[in-house]
Design an enzyme around this catalytic site. Structure first.
Site, PDB file in Angstrom:
ATOM      1  N   HIS A 131       0.829  -1.216   0.000  1.00 35.95           N
ATOM      2  CA  HIS A 131       0.000   0.000   0.000  1.00 35.95           C
ATOM      3  C   HIS A 131       0.862   1.264   0.000  1.00 35.95           C
ATOM      4  O   HIS A 131       0.506   2.269   0.622  1.00 35.95           O
ATOM      5  CB  HIS A 131      -0.939   0.033   1.203  1.00 35.95           C
ATOM      6  CG  HIS A 131      -1.942  -1.082   1.223  1.00 35.95           C
ATOM      7  ND1 HIS A 131      -3.210  -0.972   0.703  1.00 35.95           N
ATOM      8  CD2 HIS A 131      -1.847  -2.362   1.686  1.00 35.95           C
ATOM      9  CE1 HIS A 131      -3.866  -2.118   0.859  1.00 35.95           C
ATOM     10  NE2 HIS A 131      -3.062  -2.981   1.446  1.00 35.95           N
ATOM     11  N   TYR A 185       0.658  -4.242  12.236  1.00 34.48           N
ATOM     12  CA  TYR A 185       0.502  -2.810  11.973  1.00 34.48           C
ATOM     13  C   TYR A 185       1.263  -1.961  12.990  1.00 34.48           C
ATOM     14  O   TYR A 185       1.887  -0.958  12.634  1.00 34.48           O
ATOM     15  CB  TYR A 185      -0.988  -2.427  11.898  1.00 34.48           C
ATOM     16  CG  TYR A 185      -1.621  -2.959  10.622  1.00 34.48           C
ATOM     17  CD1 TYR A 185      -1.835  -4.319  10.444  1.00 34.48           C
ATOM     18  CD2 TYR A 185      -1.944  -2.123   9.572  1.00 34.48           C
ATOM     19  CE1 TYR A 185      -2.369  -4.822   9.275  1.00 34.48           C
ATOM     20  CE2 TYR A 185      -2.486  -2.617   8.390  1.00 34.48           C
ATOM     21  CZ  TYR A 185      -2.697  -3.971   8.257  1.00 34.48           C
ATOM     22  OH  TYR A 185      -3.218  -4.469   7.090  1.00 34.48           O
ATOM     23  N   ASN A 203     -10.339  -2.866   2.459  1.00 36.98           N
ATOM     24  CA  ASN A 203     -10.034  -2.879   1.025  1.00 36.98           C
ATOM     25  C   ASN A 203     -11.303  -2.638   0.222  1.00 36.98           C
ATOM     26  O   ASN A 203     -12.407  -2.634   0.781  1.00 36.98           O
ATOM     27  CB  ASN A 203      -9.456  -4.242   0.617  1.00 36.98           C
ATOM     28  CG  ASN A 203      -7.968  -4.366   0.939  1.00 36.98           C
ATOM     29  OD1 ASN A 203      -7.286  -3.376   1.196  1.00 36.98           O
ATOM     30  ND2 ASN A 203      -7.476  -5.592   0.920  1.00 36.98           N
TER      31      ASN A 203
HETATM   32 FE1  HDE Z   1      -2.502  -4.846   5.426  1.00 36.54          FE
HETATM   33  N1  HDE Z   1      -0.699  -4.055   5.944  1.00 36.54           N
HETATM   34  N2  HDE Z   1      -1.848  -6.664   6.004  1.00 36.54           N
HETATM   35  N3  HDE Z   1      -4.242  -5.720   4.777  1.00 36.54           N
HETATM   36  N4  HDE Z   1      -3.158  -3.093   4.828  1.00 36.54           N
HETATM   37  C1  HDE Z   1      -0.342  -2.766   5.795  1.00 36.54           C
HETATM   38  O1  HDE Z   1       0.755  -1.471   7.413  1.00 36.54           O
HETATM   39  C2  HDE Z   1      -0.758  -6.903   6.764  1.00 36.54           C
HETATM   40  C3  HDE Z   1      -4.578  -7.028   4.869  1.00 36.54           C
HETATM   41  C4  HDE Z   1      -4.410  -2.783   4.396  1.00 36.54           C
HETATM   42  O2  HDE Z   1      -3.240   3.448   3.998  1.00 36.54           O
HETATM   43  C5  HDE Z   1       0.976  -2.444   6.442  1.00 36.54           C
HETATM   44  O3  HDE Z   1       1.091   0.739   7.747  1.00 36.54           O
HETATM   45  C6  HDE Z   1      -0.689  -8.293   7.112  1.00 36.54           C
HETATM   46  C7  HDE Z   1      -5.975  -7.221   4.634  1.00 36.54           C
HETATM   47  C8  HDE Z   1      -4.488  -1.390   4.040  1.00 36.54           C
HETATM   48  O4  HDE Z   1      -1.644   3.310   5.472  1.00 36.54           O
HETATM   49  C9  HDE Z   1       1.379  -3.777   7.100  1.00 36.54           C
HETATM   50  C10 HDE Z   1      -1.770  -8.872   6.525  1.00 36.54           C
HETATM   51  C11 HDE Z   1      -6.471  -5.972   4.382  1.00 36.54           C
HETATM   52  C12 HDE Z   1      -3.219  -0.872   4.299  1.00 36.54           C
HETATM   53  C13 HDE Z   1       0.241  -4.681   6.696  1.00 36.54           C
HETATM   54  C14 HDE Z   1      -2.496  -7.853   5.842  1.00 36.54           C
HETATM   55  C15 HDE Z   1      -5.369  -5.054   4.478  1.00 36.54           C
HETATM   56  C16 HDE Z   1      -2.419  -1.955   4.795  1.00 36.54           C
HETATM   57  C17 HDE Z   1       1.998  -1.832   5.533  1.00 36.54           C
HETATM   58  C18 HDE Z   1      -2.138 -10.347   6.504  1.00 36.54           C
HETATM   59  C19 HDE Z   1      -7.909  -5.587   4.024  1.00 36.54           C
HETATM   60  C20 HDE Z   1      -2.745   0.542   4.054  1.00 36.54           C
HETATM   61  C21 HDE Z   1       2.121  -0.393   5.951  1.00 36.54           C
HETATM   62  C22 HDE Z   1      -2.701 -10.795   7.671  1.00 36.54           C
HETATM   63  C23 HDE Z   1      -8.857  -5.859   5.053  1.00 36.54           C
HETATM   64  C24 HDE Z   1      -3.027   1.445   5.213  1.00 36.54           C
HETATM   65  C25 HDE Z   1       1.285  -0.266   7.112  1.00 36.54           C
HETATM   66  C26 HDE Z   1      -2.602   2.849   4.873  1.00 36.54           C
HETATM   67  C27 HDE Z   1      -1.085  -1.818   5.201  1.00 36.54           C
HETATM   68  C28 HDE Z   1       0.177  -5.956   7.101  1.00 36.54           C
HETATM   69  C29 HDE Z   1      -3.664  -8.128   5.083  1.00 36.54           C
HETATM   70  C30 HDE Z   1      -5.550  -3.644   4.251  1.00 36.54           C
HETATM   71  C31 HDE Z   1       2.739  -4.314   6.688  1.00 36.54           C
HETATM   72  C32 HDE Z   1       0.378  -8.945   7.939  1.00 36.54           C
HETATM   73  C33 HDE Z   1      -6.751  -8.536   4.681  1.00 36.54           C
HETATM   74  C34 HDE Z   1      -5.697  -0.651   3.501  1.00 36.54           C
HETATM   75  O5  HDE Z   1       1.433  -3.671   8.479  1.00 36.54           O
END
Ligand code: HDE
Length: 714
Positions: A90, A377, A163
């Site tokens: 993202h 996060y 999402n």
């Molecule tokens: Fe994320 N995800 N994600 N994700 N995600 C990040 O956090 C992670 C997942 C989502 O505009 C990171 O600050 C893991 C699902 C959005 O700043 C990180 C898993 C969904 C955003 C991270 C998921 C998301 C992130 C990277 C698997 C939809 C952007 C930078 C379990 C429900 C937020 C940060 C923004 C961002 C980890 C799966 C949505 C690395 C480990 C499912 C919208 O922490």
């Protein structure tokens, strides 16, 4: 606070000209802009006034530079450290401020303060993003969009980090690094950028059957939205609402766009990325700056344990939805985005969303993906923002009172006063626990052996993928097949293509054979070995189709009018008035950006020259030319593309008689249909603008004869 001359709406061309008059030339020809009375003086970060910002300190005008020059060193040092690590996923995002307004009290279901009082307005910051591309990638990559909402509630920040697709690729957070490694650039060659059309992605996917439902969504037009304003958002996981009595209700969150759903087609997306890589952020910026504020409704699906036990699939499985036709959504409030950040870095780049940010009344379910995210996060913010005090940044700080004994660390800006920095203490100082107001986790009963295991109730990987596919309109089904064909055509290892087609056979046979034929398979593989056979009895869910969820109005959309010298001014004005009355916008495209002279001699300014305003940037087009100008226009390849692209992208095309030669040269004249409409007078204009609400003429798609890129599968 450092103040920068604001480039606000007040900065007109005139004020720029006035500033220019203050320029003074130095001996080397460089231009200085000295402060006059009442103007801010440039200083170092220590506050020392700066006399000369054009020349570094040296011995003699042609001599070596000096270490004494603290202004030079501080300026370069700061510049060298301007970047922070981009988000691992993202990375490319765009944010806006707004508010959430509660429709009705939900106090019987949740004690979350934000849902207690009808009409309550809560400040909000939202960040939209793509997932795979780097910060500088293009907006219309085929990709899932992040839809992260931070609500600054009176009892703490609530981050709903969702999402624009309601399911995910994987069922366990432990697979997230693998998924993302596979999706991003391949590690040896560092390409492709912001694309899943490569071997590693499809290799991983084809070996991960749980991703098949998500594959249907990402190959649909959901991953190429026309605007961030026309997307749905989803919390994905099952969460809990908890009321004051400690009773839990399961909840799934949905954001419903007020202006309906809309996407572009792939051939258009590819071209938009070249013509305007900032297409989505420009659109959000323009709509907010022009006062047409994007809006969504928050809708919830509420259910209890009994429903969960009876439902066809496990509600803890993030690769499954609960169809709205099975469990209707209830609209409980609206989100309005009405202000852009003052500074992109300070707000959009530094905002730290965390799934674990929940206020009292909102709790987690045991979805293993959600639980894994709750670790990730917080951890990622430490890396990106450099220390534990990122909550001191204005964009991350709660807007309600906050007190605790956390102290020190990098960049501490909010240090508690007083002697006691521990609890309990007998000084009488500091904040205290609040048993009745404080956050209480839902007292779920848990028992079992410590195991590394996936529940059997997660094992059906194809039934909802099939349900999604059969719920699409014919045009949308064609697009899914075309997307799969394109992506797999970029895969070099044949075994991966075959494995994917074997999965598709478990979803829909026609889809599988179409893709196989288009890829040039000599024979069909056997269907993939399924843990659970695909269910054929799940009903069609119209809520899953973008076309079904379309707006039926042209509001918020954009019409591009190609004009030339001699344009019929009366007709043009009637058209513009009708479109603006529909709350849509108009831009004029002309052979020269300066503008054109209308039939009555009036000069009209244009927004784009033809090369800079291709029809892919608009939702519909109109050709208002003149008999005298059309001969020159038909010679312009870009003018012909303007028409041909709009036609093959199934857009509505309005034209006056003078434009016929252009339609002919573009190869469209022989294929005129209900979406190509001649405009002559006010009445035809009104009818045309009404038709625009249908957005596209999908019936045209199978017979378009202009080239192959976006042509249908059969
Ligand atoms: Fe994320 N995800 N994600 N994700 N995600 C990040 O956090 C992670 C997942 C989502 O505009 C990171 O600050 C893991 C699902 C959005 O700043 C990180 C898993 C969904 C955003 C991270 C998921 C998301 C992130 C990277 C698997 C939809 C952007 C930078 C379990 C429900 C937020 C940060 C923004 C961002 C980890 C799966 C949505 C690395 C480990 C499912 C919208 O922490």
């Amino acid at each position: 606070m450092a103040k920068r001359p604001s480039k606000s709406a007040s900065m007109t061309d005139d004020t720029i000209a006035i500033h220019d008059q203050q320029l003074q030339r130095g001996p080397g020809g460089e231009l200085h802009q000295f402060a006059e009375k009442g103007q801010d003086v440039l200083t170092t970060s220590q506050g020392a006034p700066v006399a000369d910002d054009q020349n570094s300190l040296r011995i003699g005008p042609r001599g070596p530079l000096l270490m004494d020059d603290f202004h030079f060193r501080e300026k370069i040092f700061h510049f060298d450290h301007e970047r922070i690590p981009e988000r691992v996923v993202h990375a490319r995002g765009y944010g806006a401020h707004g508010f959430f307004e509660t429709y009705e009290s939900l106090s019987d279901i949740t004690r979350a303060d934000v849902f207690q009082r009808a009409g309550e307005k809560t400040p909000v910051f939202v960040r939209f993003s793509t997932v795979a591309g780097n910060k500088g990638s293009a907006d219309l990559a085929r990709d899932v969009r992040g839809f992260a909402v931070k609500m600054y509630t009176k009892e703490g920040n609530w981050d709903l980090v969702g999402n624009n697709i309601p399911v995910f690729f994987i069922q366990d957070a432990i697979k997230f690094p693998d998924l993302i490694h596979a999706a991003k650039q391949e590690p040896d060659r560092a390409f492709p950028q912001a694309q899943t059309a490569h071997d590693n992605f499809w290799d991983f996917i084809s070996l991960t059957p749980e991703s098949m439902h998500m594959v249907m969504w990402i190959m649909s037009d959901r991953t190429i939205p026309r605007s961030l304003r026309f997307m749905e958002g989803f919390g994905v996981h099952t969460f809990r609402f908890v009321n004051a009595q400690g009773r839990s209700t399961f909840v799934k969150f949905h954001w419903k766009p007020k202006l309906g759903l809309q996407s572009v087609v792939w051939n258009e997306a590819v071209k938009i990325n070249g013509a305007d890589p900032d297409f989505h952020r420009r659109d959000l910026w323009n709509s907010i700056q022009s006062g047409s504020f994007p809006e969504w409704e928050l809708a919830v699906q509420l259910f209890d344990q009994d429903f969960a036990d009876k439902f066809d699939f496990d509600v803890l499985d993030p690769t499954k939805i609960i169809p709205e036709e099975v469990l209707p959504v209830r609209r409980i409030g609206r989100l309005v985005l009405d202000r852009m950040p003052d500074n992109f870095f300070a707000e959009t780049e530094q905002v730290a969303f965390m799934t674990q940010n929940v206020p009292p009344g909102i709790d987690f379910s045991n979805d293993p993906l959600l639980q894994g995210r709750n670790f990730s996060y917080l951890d990622t913010q430490l890396k990106r923002l450099g220390g534990p005090n990122f909550t001191h940044l204005p964009i991350n700080a709660p807007k309600c009172p906050m007190h605790n004994f956390q102290q020190d660390g990098h960049m501490a800006m909010r240090n508690p006063v007083g002697r006691a920095n521990y609890r309990p203490n007998s000084h009488g100082d500091g904040p205290r626990e609040a048993p009745s107001r404080g956050y209480r986790h839902f007292t779920a009963e848990e028992q079992g052996q410590k195991v590394r295991a996936r529940p059997e109730s997660f094992a059906d990987h194809y039934s909802q993928a099939r349900q999604f596919f059969i719920s699409q309109t014919p045009a949308e089904q064609r697009h899914i097949a075309a997307a799969l064909t394109f992506e797999l055509s970029r895969v070099e290892i044949l075994a991966i293509r075959e494995r994917m087609v074997a999965h598709l056979l478990n979803i829909d046979e026609t889809l599988a054979t179409t893709v196989a034929q288009k890829l040039g398979f000599q024979s069909m593989p056997n269907p993939a070995d399924a843990a659970i056979p695909t269910r054929q009895d799940l009903d069609v869910s119209p809520a899953l189709s973008i076309v079904e969820g379309g707006p039926k109005r042209f509001e918020g959309r954009k019409l591009g009018i190609l004009v030339s010298d001699g344009v019929d001014l009366k007709l043009l004005n009637t058209l513009i008035k009708a479109v603006v009355a529909e709350k849509a916008s108009v831009e004029l495209i002309a052979p020269k950006v300066g503008g054109v002279t209308a039939d009555d001699g009036t000069f009209i300014e244009a927004n784009h020259m033809i090369d800079g305003g291709p029809s892919i940037l608009f939702d519909a087009i109109v050709l208002l030319t003149s008999h005298q100008a059309i001969d020159d226009l038909v010679k312009e390849a870009t003018a012909r593309d303007f028409v041909a692209d709009a036609f093959q992208h199934c857009k509505f095309i309005g034209f006056d008689q003078s434009a016929m030669p252009l339609l002919e040269k573009a190869g469209v004249a022989g294929q005129l249909d209900e979406g190509t409409i001649e405009l002559a007078a006010g009445k035809t204009v009104a009818a045309f603008v009404k038709e625009l609400g249908k957005l596209r003429v999908w019936g045209r798609e199978p017979s378009v004869k202009l080239g192959k890129a976006s042509s249908p599968i059969s």
